[in-house]
Design a protein around this motif. Sequence first.
Motif, PDB file in Angstrom:
ATOM      1  N   SER A 162       0.820  -1.210   0.000  1.00  0.00           N
ATOM      2  CA  SER A 162       0.000   0.000   0.000  1.00  0.00           C
ATOM      3  C   SER A 162       0.862   1.271   0.000  1.00  0.00           C
ATOM      4  O   SER A 162       0.346   2.378  -0.114  1.00  0.00           O
ATOM      5  CB  SER A 162      -0.925   0.017   1.225  1.00  0.00           C
ATOM      6  OG  SER A 162      -0.178   0.281   2.400  1.00  0.00           O
ATOM      7  N   ASP A 201      -5.298  -5.268   2.025  1.00  0.00           N
ATOM      8  CA  ASP A 201      -6.605  -4.725   2.426  1.00  0.00           C
ATOM      9  C   ASP A 201      -6.643  -3.207   2.256  1.00  0.00           C
ATOM     10  O   ASP A 201      -7.705  -2.616   2.088  1.00  0.00           O
ATOM     11  CB  ASP A 201      -6.897  -5.068   3.896  1.00  0.00           C
ATOM     12  CG  ASP A 201      -5.803  -4.550   4.832  1.00  0.00           C
ATOM     13  OD1 ASP A 201      -4.615  -4.823   4.554  1.00  0.00           O
ATOM     14  OD2 ASP A 201      -6.132  -3.876   5.822  1.00  0.00           O
ATOM     15  N   GLY A 231      -6.810  -2.223  -1.957  1.00  0.00           N
ATOM     16  CA  GLY A 231      -8.144  -2.194  -2.521  1.00  0.00           C
ATOM     17  C   GLY A 231      -9.079  -2.911  -1.562  1.00  0.00           C
ATOM     18  O   GLY A 231      -9.240  -4.129  -1.646  1.00  0.00           O
ATOM     19  N   GLY A 233     -11.875  -4.821  -0.023  1.00  0.00           N
ATOM     20  CA  GLY A 233     -12.909  -5.631  -0.670  1.00  0.00           C
ATOM     21  C   GLY A 233     -12.425  -6.303  -1.951  1.00  0.00           C
ATOM     22  O   GLY A 233     -13.150  -7.077  -2.563  1.00  0.00           O
ATOM     23  N   GLU A 234     -11.203  -5.980  -2.352  1.00  0.00           N
ATOM     24  CA  GLU A 234     -10.695  -6.574  -3.601  1.00  0.00           C
ATOM     25  C   GLU A 234      -9.519  -7.501  -3.341  1.00  0.00           C
ATOM     26  O   GLU A 234      -8.706  -7.763  -4.230  1.00  0.00           O
ATOM     27  CB  GLU A 234     -10.241  -5.463  -4.552  1.00  0.00           C
ATOM     28  CG  GLU A 234     -11.386  -4.622  -5.095  1.00  0.00           C
ATOM     29  CD  GLU A 234     -10.881  -3.369  -5.801  1.00  0.00           C
ATOM     30  OE1 GLU A 234      -9.718  -3.364  -6.228  1.00  0.00           O
ATOM     31  OE2 GLU A 234     -11.663  -2.417  -5.894  1.00  0.00           O
ATOM     32  N   GLU A 235      -9.433  -7.983  -2.113  1.00  0.00           N
ATOM     33  CA  GLU A 235      -8.286  -8.802  -1.733  1.00  0.00           C
ATOM     34  C   GLU A 235      -8.121 -10.020  -2.652  1.00  0.00           C
ATOM     35  O   GLU A 235      -7.014 -10.364  -3.042  1.00  0.00           O
ATOM     36  CB  GLU A 235      -8.401  -9.266  -0.267  1.00  0.00           C
ATOM     37  CG  GLU A 235      -8.108  -8.182   0.748  1.00  0.00           C
ATOM     38  CD  GLU A 235      -9.330  -7.376   1.136  1.00  0.00           C
ATOM     39  OE1 GLU A 235     -10.317  -7.384   0.364  1.00  0.00           O
ATOM     40  OE2 GLU A 235      -9.309  -6.722   2.196  1.00  0.00           O
ATOM     41  N   GLU A 236      -9.283 -10.658  -2.980  1.00  0.00           N
ATOM     42  CA  GLU A 236      -9.219 -11.867  -3.819  1.00  0.00           C
ATOM     43  C   GLU A 236      -8.553 -11.565  -5.160  1.00  0.00           C
ATOM     44  O   GLU A 236      -7.667 -12.300  -5.603  1.00  0.00           O
ATOM     45  CB  GLU A 236     -10.641 -12.416  -4.095  1.00  0.00           C
ATOM     46  CG  GLU A 236     -11.372 -12.930  -2.870  1.00  0.00           C
ATOM     47  CD  GLU A 236     -10.861 -14.286  -2.393  1.00  0.00           C
ATOM     48  OE1 GLU A 236      -9.981 -14.863  -3.055  1.00  0.00           O
ATOM     49  OE2 GLU A 236     -11.327 -14.744  -1.326  1.00  0.00           O
ATOM     50  N   GLN A 237      -8.985 -10.471  -5.796  1.00  0.00           N
ATOM     51  CA  GLN A 237      -8.438 -10.115  -7.111  1.00  0.00           C
ATOM     52  C   GLN A 237      -6.943  -9.792  -7.020  1.00  0.00           C
ATOM     53  O   GLN A 237      -6.161 -10.199  -7.871  1.00  0.00           O
ATOM     54  CB  GLN A 237      -9.157  -8.896  -7.720  1.00  0.00           C
ATOM     55  CG  GLN A 237     -10.600  -9.129  -8.128  1.00  0.00           C
ATOM     56  CD  GLN A 237     -11.557  -8.767  -6.999  1.00  0.00           C
ATOM     57  OE1 GLN A 237     -11.430  -9.280  -5.882  1.00  0.00           O
ATOM     58  NE2 GLN A 237     -12.508  -7.893  -7.280  1.00  0.00           N
ATOM     59  N   ILE A 238      -6.588  -9.051  -5.961  1.00  0.00           N
ATOM     60  CA  ILE A 238      -5.172  -8.668  -5.831  1.00  0.00           C
ATOM     61  C   ILE A 238      -4.318  -9.917  -5.604  1.00  0.00           C
ATOM     62  O   ILE A 238      -3.265 -10.095  -6.203  1.00  0.00           O
ATOM     63  CB  ILE A 238      -4.970  -7.665  -4.671  1.00  0.00           C
ATOM     64  CG1 ILE A 238      -5.755  -6.385  -4.949  1.00  0.00           C
ATOM     65  CG2 ILE A 238      -3.496  -7.335  -4.484  1.00  0.00           C
ATOM     66  CD1 ILE A 238      -5.856  -5.446  -3.768  1.00  0.00           C
TER      67      ILE A 238
END
Length: 433
Positions: A298, A331, A334, A336-341
């Motif tokens: 981050s 976290d 992004g 809510g986008e942890e899966e994609q990252i």
Amino acid sequence: MGKNCNSQNQQSALLVGVSLSTRSTWQAEESLNELSRLAATATLVEGGRVLQTKRRIDPTYYIGKGKAAELKAQAHAVAADMIVFDNDLSPAQMRNLEELTDQRILDRSALILDIFARHARTRTAQIQVELAQLNYLLPRLTRQWTHLSRQAGGGAIRGMGAAGVRGPGETQLETDRRMIRKRIRDLTTKLERIGTQMATSRKGRSDTFKIALVGYTNAGKSTLMRSLSGAQVLVQDQLFATLDSTTRSVDLDQHHNILLTDTVGFIRHLPHHLFASFRATLEEAVEADLLLHVVDLSHPHYALQMETCTQVLLELNLEEKPTLLVYNKIDQVGPGEEEQIAAAHADQKDAIAVAALTGFGLDALKERILELCLANSVVVDLQIPQQEGRLLSQLYAQGQILEQHYHDNEVCLRVRLDRNQVDRWQLQRFEYN
Ligand SMILES: Nc1nc2c(ncn2[C@@H]2O[C@H](COP(=O)(O)OP(=O)(O)OP(=O)(O)O)[C@@H](O)[C@H]2O)c(=O)[nH]1
Ligand SMILES: [Mg+2]
């Protein structure tokens, strides 16, 4: 606004960065942001900042006499208590700047040393910091030391000063220098002893797969240590919260456990005296079987931080060590986008994305570690007399039993063992296939 008059009675600092060419300005800017965080960690408040672009460094005043005079006016305008340079200054430059600006001058190394002195909690860390401080202090003794002693709670001058052992014809300065040199020698000897002790205790645990957490300061190493091992290590949103090594056992699954070590973080331009003093602590990584290079994904300039770490690992001759990149704080990248990252990094062979704070991705991390640990293991066949109950239970604890049957008075086992452990079992004089 007068001096020392802000609400917490904190001292304020004018921060000065110098970039040597226009192209690297953004790096100098980022570096100034980091200096500002360092200053805050040393309980200074930022009174303002100045970024200079220069073609060459002035040997007398670092930024040139005219600019130094301007700095004096700026420091006065913001009622600064001191001027902090983002670069390292020679003892002479510091002295000249101090005389010309009539301000206390600190450089980056002094600031980092000060933070280390504040954060050193164990005896080893205190010795390491004091040694680095004294080495920094010696050529600057004429002026800087009073500041350091005040800032560092006396650490830098413990054992000197009031001792009153001035020899005939010596000035106070000579006496102080002599005492500092003696203290440096004593501390160096102590540290050598500590280094040997640390190496011995590492040897004692040489059977188990060892992992060291390395990475830029504030990347989340201690948070990861906590999440994986439950150890109550100190976690703080601060630079250099951790100065010591802590080692804990972590169960990867029923049959495999590893030793995980958390240690001091890295930073750009780590003062070389500190690097030398903390060598014993950094050596924890030297003996590891695997490094987890923790990266704060981050951070706007995480790539630069990674480069710095790679550089430090190079200096420790660790560039060949098996390393897993752990992209942390996803976290924050992004929410809510942890899966994609995580998926985006899953293709990278030696990298994995996690959020140590929320626990996201830690099971996957453990699996990846287990794979690497298994790659470090070998399957052997052993025959052990049935009456050797103690040895057998040790083997059950250390290895993963793949097959087992009894023949005459012996237990025949096919076991997966850590490569490091095989030698030890070989010493038991059992047969291998
Ligand atoms: N949002 C978020 N914050 C994190 C995560 N991991 C660590 N942090 C925060 O980052 C800060 C630094 O964490 P530490 O674990 O102390 O970092 P460190 O690498 O041990 O730092 P030093 O010991 O100072 O070198 C703390 O405020 C943590 O709460 C994460 O996955 N997500
Ligand atoms: Mg830490």
